[in-house]
Design a protein around this motif. Structure first.
Motif, mmCIF file in Angstrom:
data_model
loop_
_atom_site.group_PDB
_atom_site.id
_atom_site.type_symbol
_atom_site.label_atom_id
_atom_site.label_comp_id
_atom_site.label_asym_id
_atom_site.label_seq_id
_atom_site.Cartn_x
_atom_site.Cartn_y
_atom_site.Cartn_z
ATOM 1 N N VAL A 193 0.816 -1.213 0.000
ATOM 2 C CA VAL A 193 0.000 0.000 0.000
ATOM 3 C C VAL A 193 0.850 1.264 0.000
ATOM 4 O O VAL A 193 0.617 2.188 -0.789
ATOM 5 C CB VAL A 193 -0.958 0.037 1.213
ATOM 6 C CG1 VAL A 193 -1.802 1.308 1.175
ATOM 7 C CG2 VAL A 193 -1.857 -1.186 1.214
ATOM 8 N N GLU A 197 0.934 4.128 -2.928
ATOM 9 C CA GLU A 197 0.697 5.547 -2.662
ATOM 10 C C GLU A 197 1.871 6.409 -3.133
ATOM 11 O O GLU A 197 1.681 7.476 -3.724
ATOM 12 C CB GLU A 197 0.453 5.767 -1.167
ATOM 13 C CG GLU A 197 -0.850 5.149 -0.667
ATOM 14 C CD GLU A 197 -1.008 5.270 0.838
ATOM 15 O OE1 GLU A 197 -2.157 5.180 1.312
ATOM 16 O OE2 GLU A 197 0.012 5.443 1.531
ATOM 17 N N CYS A 229 -7.136 1.460 -2.079
ATOM 18 C CA CYS A 229 -6.290 2.599 -2.417
ATOM 19 C C CYS A 229 -6.341 2.897 -3.916
ATOM 20 O O CYS A 229 -6.582 4.035 -4.336
ATOM 21 C CB CYS A 229 -4.853 2.305 -1.989
ATOM 22 S SG CYS A 229 -3.678 3.608 -2.354
#
Length: 275
Positions: A193, A197, A229
């Motif tokens: 994750v 990002e 996400c």
């Protein structure tokens, strides 16, 4: 490939199963005696392995210095193309890497179909300090390996977020493709994750399709943090603030950090532009 080389080295020279520091000291002492006795520092063994390759592979800085001072060939390549610098980067020995570079080792040796660059090796092992040093030395951020792609592909595929940040901050191309496979596809596959990002913050294309016509989100598990996400990024446009930062970073390329740091603007804005 790396495992094969390690096995061959250890079969040729049995490892001393004791304290690592003690082993290196003994190796260094034996090396001194052999060199004084006229032994060649460039003698080759299996797959053209030299003493310098072996010392770098084990991260033995004392021995590396001894061999280099005695005239060891700093960029001698193995049969598959790996140099001592590649071995030191793979081992994650910053001291060995610095010694080799100080003695003229090439940060970007010629790549073959069977080898990767020192920067690839450092990213493969997650050795961010070595990555930072190689970048400062001028190593190519876009060196292309037939099997792995760019160093950024390698860092993403091996889940090394620190290396990813070093590369991106230095100006690595976030949407570089290998068979249409982007670094973001790798990050999605490994469910990282923070890495996802970071890549998107640096302009990764969430809609990019690989050779299987799949977007990064299609490689995540539905409902997972990575999927959530990427779904968010697909559904929400970037802010004007973020787009402005990306535009500036893209325009400046690999000069970004140096140039931005010299701008006469508030430190808060500089920190934002430099991530």
């Amino acid at each position: 490939r790396r495992q094969k080389v390690r096995m061959e080295v250890e079969q040729a020279h049995p490892y001393f199963w004791g304290d690592v520091g003690e082993y290196e000291t003994k190796t260094f002492t034996v090396g001194q005696l052999l060199i004084r006795s006229g032994a060649s520092v460039n003698i080759v063994a299996v797959d053209s392995i030299t003493p310098l390759h072996e010392a770098c592979l084990r991260g033995q800085a004392q021995c590396v210095r001894l061999l280099l001072d005695a005239g060891a060939q700093v960029s001698r390549a193995l049969i598959h193309g790996s140099t001592p610098l590649c071995e030191a980067c793979s081992a994650g020995s910053l001291e060995c890497v610095q010694l080799l570079l100080d003695h003229g080792a090439m940060a970007d040796p010629a790549l073959t179909s069977r080898t990767a660059s020192p920067l690839h090796e450092a990213c493969m092992g997650g050795n961010s300090d070595c990555v930072r040093l190689l970048i400062a030395t001028g190593a190519s951020l876009e060196a292309y390996d037939l099997y792995y792609g760019t160093p950024l592909h390698v860092a993403c595929a091996n889940k090394h977020t620190d290396c990813v940040k070093e590369l991106l901050n230095a100006g690595a191309k976030v949407n570089a493709a290998r068979l249409h496979d982007t670094p973001l596809h790798h990050a999605a596959k490994t469910m990282q994750v923070e890495m996802v990002e970071t890549l998107v913050e640096f302009g990764a294309n969430v809609y990019a399709r690989d050779q299987h016509n799949k977007r990064p989100v299609e490689y995540t598990t539905p409902g997972s943090p990575s999927a959530t996400c990427l779904t968010f990024y697909e559904s929400n446009p970037m802010s004007l603030q973020q787009l402005s930062r990306l535009a500036l970073r893209t325009e400046l390329g690999t000069r970004a950090l140096k140039v931005i740091g010299q701008l006469n603007i508030p430190k808060l804005i500089i920190n934002y532009l430099c991530y």
